[in-house]
Design a protein around this motif. Structure first.
Motif, PDB file in Angstrom:
ATOM      1  N   ASN A 292       0.806  -1.220   0.000  1.00  0.00           N
ATOM      2  CA  ASN A 292       0.000   0.000   0.000  1.00  0.00           C
ATOM      3  C   ASN A 292       0.840   1.271   0.000  1.00  0.00           C
ATOM      4  OD1 ASN A 292       0.882   0.370   2.669  1.00  0.00           O
ATOM      5  ND2 ASN A 292      -1.069  -0.235   3.592  1.00  0.00           N
ATOM      6  N   ALA A 293       2.166   1.148   0.185  1.00  0.00           N
ATOM      7  CA  ALA A 293       3.036   2.320   0.198  1.00  0.00           C
ATOM      8  C   ALA A 293       3.914   2.412  -1.041  1.00  0.00           C
ATOM      9  CB  ALA A 293       3.919   2.300   1.445  1.00  0.00           C
ATOM     10  N   SER A 294       3.709   1.514  -2.020  1.00  0.00           N
ATOM     11  CA  SER A 294       4.664   1.404  -3.124  1.00  0.00           C
ATOM     12  C   SER A 294       4.268   2.231  -4.343  1.00  0.00           C
ATOM     13  CB  SER A 294       4.804  -0.060  -3.534  1.00  0.00           C
ATOM     14  OG  SER A 294       3.650  -0.487  -4.225  1.00  0.00           O
ATOM     15  N   SER A 295       5.231   2.358  -5.243  1.00  0.00           N
ATOM     16  CA  SER A 295       4.987   2.986  -6.540  1.00  0.00           C
ATOM     17  C   SER A 295       4.337   1.967  -7.479  1.00  0.00           C
ATOM     18  CB  SER A 295       6.310   3.475  -7.132  1.00  0.00           C
ATOM     19  OG  SER A 295       6.871   4.503  -6.354  1.00  0.00           O
ATOM     20  N   SER A 296       4.112   2.394  -8.697  1.00  0.00           N
ATOM     21  CA  SER A 296       3.492   1.509  -9.685  1.00  0.00           C
ATOM     22  C   SER A 296       4.485   0.439 -10.138  1.00  0.00           C
ATOM     23  CB  SER A 296       3.045   2.327 -10.894  1.00  0.00           C
ATOM     24  OG  SER A 296       4.180   2.848 -11.574  1.00  0.00           O
ATOM     25  N   PRO A 297       3.992  -0.668 -10.676  1.00  0.00           N
ATOM     26  CA  PRO A 297       4.895  -1.715 -11.187  1.00  0.00           C
ATOM     27  C   PRO A 297       5.850  -1.204 -12.262  1.00  0.00           C
ATOM     28  CG  PRO A 297       2.670  -2.572 -10.951  1.00  0.00           C
ATOM     29  CD  PRO A 297       2.582  -1.106 -10.700  1.00  0.00           C
ATOM     30  N   LYS A 298       5.388  -0.272 -13.089  1.00  0.00           N
ATOM     31  CA  LYS A 298       6.253   0.264 -14.145  1.00  0.00           C
ATOM     32  C   LYS A 298       7.442   1.013 -13.542  1.00  0.00           C
ATOM     33  CE  LYS A 298       6.272   3.121 -18.303  1.00  0.00           C
ATOM     34  NZ  LYS A 298       5.447   3.950 -19.234  1.00  0.00           N
ATOM     35  N   THR A 299       7.165   1.819 -12.495  1.00  0.00           N
ATOM     36  CA  THR A 299       8.237   2.556 -11.827  1.00  0.00           C
ATOM     37  C   THR A 299       9.248   1.599 -11.212  1.00  0.00           C
ATOM     38  OG1 THR A 299       6.758   4.403 -11.328  1.00  0.00           O
ATOM     39  CG2 THR A 299       8.762   4.220 -10.007  1.00  0.00           C
ATOM     40  N   LEU A 300       8.755   0.565 -10.555  1.00  0.00           N
ATOM     41  CA  LEU A 300       9.657  -0.400  -9.925  1.00  0.00           C
ATOM     42  C   LEU A 300      10.492  -1.141 -10.971  1.00  0.00           C
ATOM     43  CD1 LEU A 300       7.298  -1.935  -7.187  1.00  0.00           C
ATOM     44  CD2 LEU A 300       9.059  -0.176  -6.910  1.00  0.00           C
ATOM     45  N   THR A 301       9.907  -1.401 -12.135  1.00  0.00           N
ATOM     46  CA  THR A 301      10.640  -2.086 -13.201  1.00  0.00           C
ATOM     47  C   THR A 301      11.775  -1.215 -13.723  1.00  0.00           C
ATOM     48  OG1 THR A 301       8.644  -3.301 -13.874  1.00  0.00           O
ATOM     49  CG2 THR A 301      10.450  -3.148 -15.476  1.00  0.00           C
ATOM     50  N   ILE A 302      11.479   0.061 -13.983  1.00  0.00           N
ATOM     51  CA  ILE A 302      12.512   0.981 -14.468  1.00  0.00           C
ATOM     52  C   ILE A 302      13.623   1.130 -13.435  1.00  0.00           C
ATOM     53  CG2 ILE A 302      12.983   3.374 -15.113  1.00  0.00           C
ATOM     54  CD1 ILE A 302      10.123   3.468 -16.267  1.00  0.00           C
ATOM     55  N   MET A 303      13.244   1.256 -12.169  1.00  0.00           N
ATOM     56  CA  MET A 303      14.242   1.382 -11.104  1.00  0.00           C
ATOM     57  C   MET A 303      15.126   0.144 -11.022  1.00  0.00           C
ATOM     58  SD  MET A 303      12.077   3.103  -8.025  1.00  0.00           S
ATOM     59  CE  MET A 303      13.406   2.741  -6.871  1.00  0.00           C
ATOM     60  N   SER A 304      14.548  -1.009 -11.240  1.00  0.00           N
ATOM     61  CA  SER A 304      15.322  -2.250 -11.166  1.00  0.00           C
ATOM     62  C   SER A 304      16.391  -2.281 -12.251  1.00  0.00           C
ATOM     63  CB  SER A 304      14.398  -3.458 -11.297  1.00  0.00           C
ATOM     64  OG  SER A 304      13.431  -3.471 -10.265  1.00  0.00           O
ATOM     65  N   ILE A 305      16.042  -1.821 -13.446  1.00  0.00           N
ATOM     66  CA  ILE A 305      17.014  -1.787 -14.550  1.00  0.00           C
ATOM     67  C   ILE A 305      18.148  -0.816 -14.230  1.00  0.00           C
ATOM     68  CG2 ILE A 305      17.335  -1.197 -16.983  1.00  0.00           C
ATOM     69  CD1 ILE A 305      14.386  -2.073 -17.409  1.00  0.00           C
ATOM     70  N   VAL A 306      17.790   0.367 -13.728  1.00  0.00           N
ATOM     71  CA  VAL A 306      18.804   1.374 -13.377  1.00  0.00           C
ATOM     72  C   VAL A 306      19.729   0.850 -12.279  1.00  0.00           C
ATOM     73  CG1 VAL A 306      19.150   3.669 -12.389  1.00  0.00           C
ATOM     74  CG2 VAL A 306      17.358   3.306 -14.091  1.00  0.00           C
ATOM     75  N   ALA A 307      19.138   0.213 -11.268  1.00  0.00           N
ATOM     76  CA  ALA A 307      19.937  -0.326 -10.162  1.00  0.00           C
ATOM     77  C   ALA A 307      20.895  -1.405 -10.646  1.00  0.00           C
ATOM     78  CB  ALA A 307      19.020  -0.886  -9.078  1.00  0.00           C
ATOM     79  N   LEU A 308      20.428  -2.247 -11.564  1.00  0.00           N
ATOM     80  CA  LEU A 308      21.262  -3.327 -12.097  1.00  0.00           C
ATOM     81  C   LEU A 308      22.492  -2.780 -12.806  1.00  0.00           C
ATOM     82  CD1 LEU A 308      21.413  -6.420 -12.511  1.00  0.00           C
ATOM     83  CD2 LEU A 308      20.221  -6.080 -14.686  1.00  0.00           C
ATOM     84  N   ILE A 309      22.368  -1.583 -13.394  1.00  0.00           N
ATOM     85  CA  ILE A 309      23.485  -0.990 -14.133  1.00  0.00           C
ATOM     86  C   ILE A 309      24.461  -0.267 -13.208  1.00  0.00           C
ATOM     87  CG2 ILE A 309      24.112   0.743 -15.859  1.00  0.00           C
ATOM     88  CD1 ILE A 309      21.410   0.138 -17.229  1.00  0.00           C
ATOM     89  N   PHE A 310      23.924   0.541 -12.285  1.00  0.00           N
ATOM     90  CA  PHE A 310      24.773   1.470 -11.558  1.00  0.00           C
ATOM     91  C   PHE A 310      25.295   0.954 -10.212  1.00  0.00           C
ATOM     92  CE2 PHE A 310      22.589   4.367 -14.461  1.00  0.00           C
ATOM     93  CZ  PHE A 310      23.673   5.102 -14.929  1.00  0.00           C
ATOM     94  N   ILE A 311      24.574   0.062  -9.553  1.00  0.00           N
ATOM     95  CA  ILE A 311      25.049  -0.415  -8.244  1.00  0.00           C
ATOM     96  C   ILE A 311      26.395  -1.126  -8.363  1.00  0.00           C
ATOM     97  CG2 ILE A 311      24.600  -2.096  -6.422  1.00  0.00           C
ATOM     98  CD1 ILE A 311      21.715  -1.226  -6.393  1.00  0.00           C
ATOM     99  N   PRO A 312      26.626  -1.995  -9.357  1.00  0.00           N
ATOM    100  CA  PRO A 312      27.965  -2.596  -9.473  1.00  0.00           C
ATOM    101  C   PRO A 312      29.074  -1.565  -9.680  1.00  0.00           C
ATOM    102  CG  PRO A 312      26.368  -3.827 -10.771  1.00  0.00           C
ATOM    103  CD  PRO A 312      25.680  -2.581 -10.323  1.00  0.00           C
TER     104      PRO A 312
END
Length: 337
Positions: A292-312
């Motif tokens: 109930n506190a989360s963003s939309s699935p699309k936002t979470l998907t985009i964030m996941s891609i960005v995190a996969l690139i930049f966190i390493p």
């Protein structure tokens, strides 16, 4: 995996990294006047964290950004409800950052003494308030059906939260004392070892009290969430292992054990919360959850891609930084410099 769960785990991982890395920063800052009897000794103590302290803070900035993007209602309720406490923490961190930068701008002993006090203050306040904040998230705060915090600043100063603050303070002090032993030599290293042996038993007692208080003063292990099982006990066991390694003079392993203790403590808190992110003390049904506190699935998907690139990339850069500045610092090297 459910992206809501994935981002809950990622936020937990970011806080684990932050508390392990920034934890020894806070400990070093608080111990500055105890470790450093002269200006040169204090310079050595400050320089043990000088190259890395600002990079360590990136972890909490990233965690805050992740919460803002992945769980905006959590971010809004947390920052509005804990506004005064977080403002005090921000002021302390600003003073600390300025103190690190300005301390050596003048040779005047009074000038440096005031900035040293700023480093102590800027390390002490966050070390306590982080524990207070996590304690309140576990225990519950007044949140209404519209996800609004309806309490006051003093609602945050309850016994359980204060225990949490004292526990985080003692953990960071022990972590910092062991780090100083690893990063200094000679008399300073011996002084850090003496402090480690004095702080260790206090930290062990505080962690035990916090674990017992969590069972008695929250619903974390009896209602919603995942039962952490042996993890809290393993956290306490890591402290006993750290004591053993300190006793036999293996301080590197002792530092690893205090890191494990901090990491398992954060895991315990997040597992006890799950699937909640903030507990409502008014009505359990009004608690904020990863859904109930989360963003939309699309936002979470985009964030996941960005995190996969930049966190390493971030991890590689910070690992390289620690490798470059891995050597011990001595009084003689400071005098030469």
């Amino acid at each position: 995996m459910d992206l809501n769960i994935l981002w809950f785990i990622l936020v937990a991982v970011l806080f684990i990294g932050f508390f392990i890395l920034e934890g020894f920063d806070y400990g070093v800052g608080i111990l500055l006047p105890i470790m450093g009897k002269t200006d040169t000794e204090r310079r050595v103590v400050i320089n043990t964290v000088g190259p890395v302290w600002d990079g360590n803070e990136v972890w909490v900035l990233t965690a805050g950004g992740a919460i803002f993007a992945a769980f905006p209602h959590w971010y809004a309720t947390l920052f509005s409800g804990f506004y005064l406490a977080l403002f005090l923490m921000l002021v302390a961190l600003i003073i600390r950052a300025v103190a690190f930068e300005y301390r050596s701008k003048a040779e005047d002993p009074k000038w440096r003494a005031w900035w040293d006090r700023g480093i102590v203050f800027g390390s002490l306040i966050p070390a306590i308030l982080w524990g207070v904040a996590l304690g309140n998230m576990l225990r519950g705060v007044p949140i209404d059906a519209d996800m609004h915090y309806v309490g006051t600043f003093f609602d945050l100063l309850n016994p359980y939260a204060i225990i949490g603050g004292l526990t985080s303070l003692s953990m960071f002090l022990l972590h910092g004392a062991i780090f100083l032993n690893l990063k200094t030599s000679g008399e300073l290293s011996e002084r850090a070892l003496h402090l480690t042996r004095r702080i260790g038993p206090v930290t062990t007692v505080m962690v035990a009290i916090f674990i017992v208080s969590t069972y008695l003063m929250t619903d974390s292990f009896s209602r919603l969430g995942v039962n952490p099982g042996p993890i809290p006990i393993a956290s306490l066991g890591a402290l006993f292992a750290a004591a053993y390694f300190v006793h036999i003079g293996r301080l590197g392993w002792a530092f690893l054990m205090t890191s494990v203790n901090i990491g398992l403590s954060v895991i315990t808190i997040f597992m006890a919360l799950f699937p909640r992110v903030m507990v409502s003390s008014l009505d359990p049904a009004w608690s904020l959850t990863i859904y109930n506190a989360s963003s939309s699935p699309k936002t979470l998907t985009i964030m996941s891609i960005v995190a996969l690139i930049f966190i390493p990339i971030v991890l590689a850069y910070q690992t390289w930084t620690y490798w470059v500045f891995r050597h011990r610092i001595s009084i003689e090297s400071e005098l030469t410099y």
